[in-house]
Design a protein around this motif. Structure first.
Motif, mmCIF file in Angstrom:
data_model
loop_
_atom_site.group_PDB
_atom_site.id
_atom_site.type_symbol
_atom_site.label_atom_id
_atom_site.label_comp_id
_atom_site.label_asym_id
_atom_site.label_seq_id
_atom_site.Cartn_x
_atom_site.Cartn_y
_atom_site.Cartn_z
ATOM 1 N N PRO A 320 -25.238 -16.846 -1.846
ATOM 2 C CA PRO A 320 -24.777 -16.612 -3.230
ATOM 3 C C PRO A 320 -25.060 -17.794 -4.157
ATOM 4 C CG PRO A 320 -23.110 -15.916 -1.648
ATOM 5 C CD PRO A 320 -24.136 -16.665 -0.872
ATOM 6 N N VAL A 321 -24.841 -19.000 -3.663
ATOM 7 C CA VAL A 321 -25.100 -20.193 -4.477
ATOM 8 C C VAL A 321 -26.586 -20.328 -4.765
ATOM 9 C CG1 VAL A 321 -24.928 -22.711 -4.554
ATOM 10 C CG2 VAL A 321 -23.072 -21.362 -3.569
ATOM 11 N N LEU A 322 -27.420 -20.069 -3.772
ATOM 12 C CA LEU A 322 -28.861 -20.205 -3.949
ATOM 13 C C LEU A 322 -29.374 -19.199 -4.972
ATOM 14 C CD1 LEU A 322 -30.023 -20.735 -0.237
ATOM 15 C CD2 LEU A 322 -29.328 -22.417 -1.940
ATOM 16 N N LEU A 323 -28.856 -17.990 -4.948
ATOM 17 C CA LEU A 323 -29.273 -16.988 -5.922
ATOM 18 C C LEU A 323 -28.862 -17.392 -7.341
ATOM 19 C CD1 LEU A 323 -28.423 -13.699 -3.976
ATOM 20 C CD2 LEU A 323 -30.700 -14.628 -4.481
ATOM 21 N N PHE A 324 -27.664 -17.942 -7.481
ATOM 22 C CA PHE A 324 -27.191 -18.383 -8.799
ATOM 23 C C PHE A 324 -28.063 -19.522 -9.323
ATOM 24 C CE2 PHE A 324 -24.651 -21.346 -11.317
ATOM 25 C CZ PHE A 324 -24.231 -20.512 -12.350
ATOM 26 N N VAL A 325 -28.388 -20.487 -8.475
ATOM 27 C CA VAL A 325 -29.225 -21.620 -8.899
ATOM 28 C C VAL A 325 -30.619 -21.150 -9.281
ATOM 29 C CG1 VAL A 325 -30.339 -23.738 -8.088
ATOM 30 C CG2 VAL A 325 -27.935 -23.320 -7.558
ATOM 31 N N ALA A 326 -31.177 -20.253 -8.485
ATOM 32 C CA ALA A 326 -32.507 -19.730 -8.801
ATOM 33 C C ALA A 326 -32.530 -19.049 -10.161
ATOM 34 C CB ALA A 326 -32.941 -18.755 -7.701
ATOM 35 N N LEU A 327 -31.484 -18.275 -10.458
ATOM 36 C CA LEU A 327 -31.396 -17.604 -11.752
ATOM 37 C C LEU A 327 -31.258 -18.612 -12.890
ATOM 38 C CD1 LEU A 327 -31.194 -14.889 -13.246
ATOM 39 C CD2 LEU A 327 -28.718 -14.977 -12.900
ATOM 40 N N ALA A 328 -30.449 -19.667 -12.690
ATOM 41 C CA ALA A 328 -30.257 -20.675 -13.735
ATOM 42 C C ALA A 328 -31.547 -21.423 -14.033
ATOM 43 C CB ALA A 328 -29.166 -21.648 -13.297
ATOM 44 N N ILE A 329 -32.329 -21.734 -13.011
ATOM 45 C CA ILE A 329 -33.600 -22.442 -13.217
ATOM 46 C C ILE A 329 -34.578 -21.559 -13.977
ATOM 47 C CG2 ILE A 329 -35.598 -23.437 -12.036
ATOM 48 C CD1 ILE A 329 -33.716 -24.262 -9.788
ATOM 49 N N PHE A 396 -27.929 -31.545 -12.022
ATOM 50 C CA PHE A 396 -26.766 -31.059 -11.286
ATOM 51 C C PHE A 396 -27.117 -30.767 -9.835
ATOM 52 C CE2 PHE A 396 -24.413 -27.391 -9.660
ATOM 53 C CZ PHE A 396 -23.125 -27.885 -9.694
ATOM 54 N N ILE A 397 -28.197 -30.046 -9.602
ATOM 55 C CA ILE A 397 -28.532 -29.669 -8.221
ATOM 56 C C ILE A 397 -28.998 -30.870 -7.413
ATOM 57 C CG2 ILE A 397 -29.043 -27.284 -8.868
ATOM 58 C CD1 ILE A 397 -32.000 -27.936 -8.739
ATOM 59 N N ARG A 398 -29.549 -31.879 -8.084
ATOM 60 C CA ARG A 398 -29.920 -33.108 -7.361
ATOM 61 C C ARG A 398 -28.680 -33.877 -6.933
ATOM 62 N NH1 ARG A 398 -35.040 -36.633 -8.959
ATOM 63 N NH2 ARG A 398 -36.680 -35.076 -8.682
ATOM 64 N N ARG A 399 -27.684 -33.871 -7.791
ATOM 65 C CA ARG A 399 -26.472 -34.630 -7.485
ATOM 66 C C ARG A 399 -25.839 -34.161 -6.184
ATOM 67 N NH1 ARG A 399 -20.965 -34.919 -11.246
ATOM 68 N NH2 ARG A 399 -19.763 -36.238 -9.814
ATOM 69 N N PHE A 400 -25.881 -32.866 -5.944
ATOM 70 C CA PHE A 400 -25.268 -32.314 -4.742
ATOM 71 C C PHE A 400 -26.302 -31.836 -3.718
ATOM 72 C CE2 PHE A 400 -22.092 -31.755 -8.110
ATOM 73 C CZ PHE A 400 -21.017 -32.406 -7.541
ATOM 74 N N SER A 401 -27.561 -32.285 -3.890
ATOM 75 C CA SER A 401 -28.653 -31.989 -2.946
ATOM 76 C C SER A 401 -28.913 -30.502 -2.778
ATOM 77 C CB SER A 401 -28.352 -32.620 -1.579
ATOM 78 O OG SER A 401 -28.278 -34.013 -1.664
ATOM 79 N N ILE A 402 -28.529 -29.706 -3.769
ATOM 80 C CA ILE A 402 -28.805 -28.271 -3.694
ATOM 81 C C ILE A 402 -30.296 -28.010 -3.841
ATOM 82 C CG2 ILE A 402 -28.300 -26.029 -4.749
ATOM 83 C CD1 ILE A 402 -25.659 -27.173 -5.717
ATOM 84 N N ASP A 403 -31.012 -28.909 -4.522
ATOM 85 C CA ASP A 403 -32.446 -28.712 -4.713
ATOM 86 C C ASP A 403 -33.215 -28.682 -3.399
ATOM 87 O OD1 ASP A 403 -31.742 -31.473 -4.463
ATOM 88 O OD2 ASP A 403 -33.747 -32.024 -5.155
#
Length: 497
Positions: A320-329, A396-403
């Motif tokens: 779910p988080v990955l889908l949200f991040v992909a949409l935001a990018i 944001f995604i770099r801060r929490f290594s989500i990238d």
């Protein structure tokens, strides 16, 4: 007239004055308090596990349903608690040497639980004691994880106190100036260890008053005991050059007897895990046996299975988080969601490393225009804390290594591992020294020692040292420990930019 004095026939030896026992230091007092506090916590958890096992057995009716088994289980609860606590003491879970550092403490907690379970099981079998199986399973299924969690939390509290300058161990370093500085650099970098360097003792003949790293010289070899008293040291660390012979070290140890100060010797060997070393005395000579490097073990089936199962579970949980991040990018600048970059894998094989795009679309083209702003003065990496190419969502995604989460797909494909050295660029590898190329003997990792030790805050030399240490000292236990530490490092955002 008094009687003339007779010549004594007793041989008088000048054996020197034996040092008086030194009162407990402040560190010794708080260390004893820490041991007591941890033991009290263990007792509470073990008792709770036994009580919950009794309640759970009655409510869940696991394995057996006879009511008299509940009475049997309750009747032996106190004895199991006592046995478990004695096992903790017996296997050394409260030993000062391993308390709060490394994985030995956790391993011994597991050994104590296993010993308790084995003794309970054997005693029940030999005496034909009808102990409830449900009671037995629930007790250890709850007790062991709870003990491990309690020790972890206690360790984190101590480490936090250390980083704030509390509960420190006063350390006196002795040896040649260069070796003293090398050890001091490590102790100062790892602040969570809680070592406060209070001085240095250099060999006789040296004229330095301060070492290269600014450590004040408080004495010369032979005056170690006096230096300990003057600095109120809790620990004396002997580095290379601290004593010319084993006899000299023995004399120093005699002088320190009774002073409530610990001694530690830094061997000439470095970056070798304790799991690869074993002390075996031969004729009074302490031989340190060192196992071969373990890089081949990091490429075998067990680690690959661990990677596949772990990456699959992480993708499932984080989808779910990955889908949200992909949409935001995608909505941010209409550019591609993924950033694909060629990296060097195991044995120099190239692969396409996946990341969520955290920079503007033409980031690579802009690199040449900001190369002069590189904040890394050494090595081959480009580092810039406020890189203008990073997008708002990217920061944001770099801060929490989500990238880096798309690299789980690289793990499933076999290009990467969950734990390993940092994946390198081809341009970096071309500039590697021969020793540094050993990093390529294993798959690069989604996380690693570099990730949990500071990430971008590390120097190039420190990054290389940690990666080589991982390659040479690989173990499955270390992989699991790194994964757990990664969660803490990501939440704290240490070195993330």
């Amino acid at each position: 007239m008094g009687q003339p004095m007779r010549e004594s026939n007793v041989l008088t030896l000048d054996i020197g004055s034996r040092p008086m026992t030194q009162p407990l230091t402040q560190r010794s007092r708080w260390l004893r308090a820490l041991q007591g506090g941890i033991a009290v916590g263990d007792l509470f958890i073990v008792t709770a596990a036994v009580v919950i096992a009794g309640i759970g057995r009655r409510q869940l009716q696991l394995f057996d349903t006879a009511n008299d088994l509940t009475l049997v289980a309750d009747s032996v609860g106190v004895y199991i608690i006592a046995l478990w606590m004695l096992a903790n003491v017996g296997v050394g879970t409260y030993a000062k040497t391993f308390l709060g550092v490394g994985t030995v403490e956790y391993a011994r907690i597991g050994s104590a639980a296993g010993l308790t379970a084995g003794l309970v099981g054997i005693a029940s079998y030999l005496t034909h004691f009808n102990l409830s199986r449900g009671y037995f399973v629930i007790m250890f299924a709850i007790g062991l994880p709870a003990l491990l969690l309690w020790r972890y939390l206690a360790r984190q509290l101590v480490h936090r106190a250390h980083t704030r300058g509390h509960l420190m161990t006063r350390v006196l370093l002795t040896g040649s100036s260069s070796h003293v500085d090398d050890v001091a650099a490590v102790l100062r970098r790892e602040k969570w260890l809680g070592y406060d360097i209070v001085g240095a003792v250099l060999p006789k003949g040296s004229t330095e008053l301060v070492t290269g790293r600014g450590i004040h010289v408080v004495g010369r070899t032979g005056d170690t005991s006096a230096a300990v008293l003057s600095t109120k040291a809790d620990l004396v660390v002997f580095t290379e050059g601290a004593f010319p012979s084993a006899v000299d070290f023995r004399r120093i140890a005699w002088d320190l007897e009774g002073r409530h100060v610990q001694m530690a010797v830094v061997p000439s060997l470095s970056d070798i895990s304790s799991g690869r070393m074993a002390m075996r005395p031969v004729g009074g000579l302490p031989l340190v046996h060192v196992e071969q490097p373990q890089s081949m073990g990091a490429s075998r089936g067990a680690k690959r299975l661990f990677d596949i199962v772990g990456a699959s579970l992480m993708l499932l949980v984080s989808s779910p988080v990955l889908l949200f991040v992909a949409l935001a990018i995608r909505l941010g600048d209409k550019g591609p969601v993924l950033f694909r970059q060629t990296r060097v894998g195991r044995d120099g094989e190239l692969f396409e490393c996946l990341k969520f795009r955290s920079m503007v679309v033409d980031a690579e083209a802009r690199l040449s225009s900001i190369t002069h702003l590189n904040e890394s003065s050494e090595g081959v990496l480009f580092k810039m804390q406020s890189d203008p190419r990073i997008t708002p969502i990217g920061r944001f995604i770099r801060r929490f290594s989500i990238d880096e989460m798309p690299q789980l797909l690289n793990v499933l494909r076999g290009d990467m591992s969950l734990v390993g050295p940092r994946p390198a660029l081809p341009a970096e590898v071309r500039r590697y020294d021969p020793d540094v190329q050993r990093r390529l003997h294993v798959r690069p990792g989604l996380t690693g020692l570099w990730q949990v030790s500071g990430r971008s805050d590390l120097s190039w030399d420190d990054t290389v040292r940690l990666d080589l240490y991982y390659v040479d000292n690989w173990s499955m236990v270390q992989d699991i420990a790194i994964m757990l530490r990664t969660v803490q490092a990501v939440v704290a955002s240490r070195g993330a930019y």
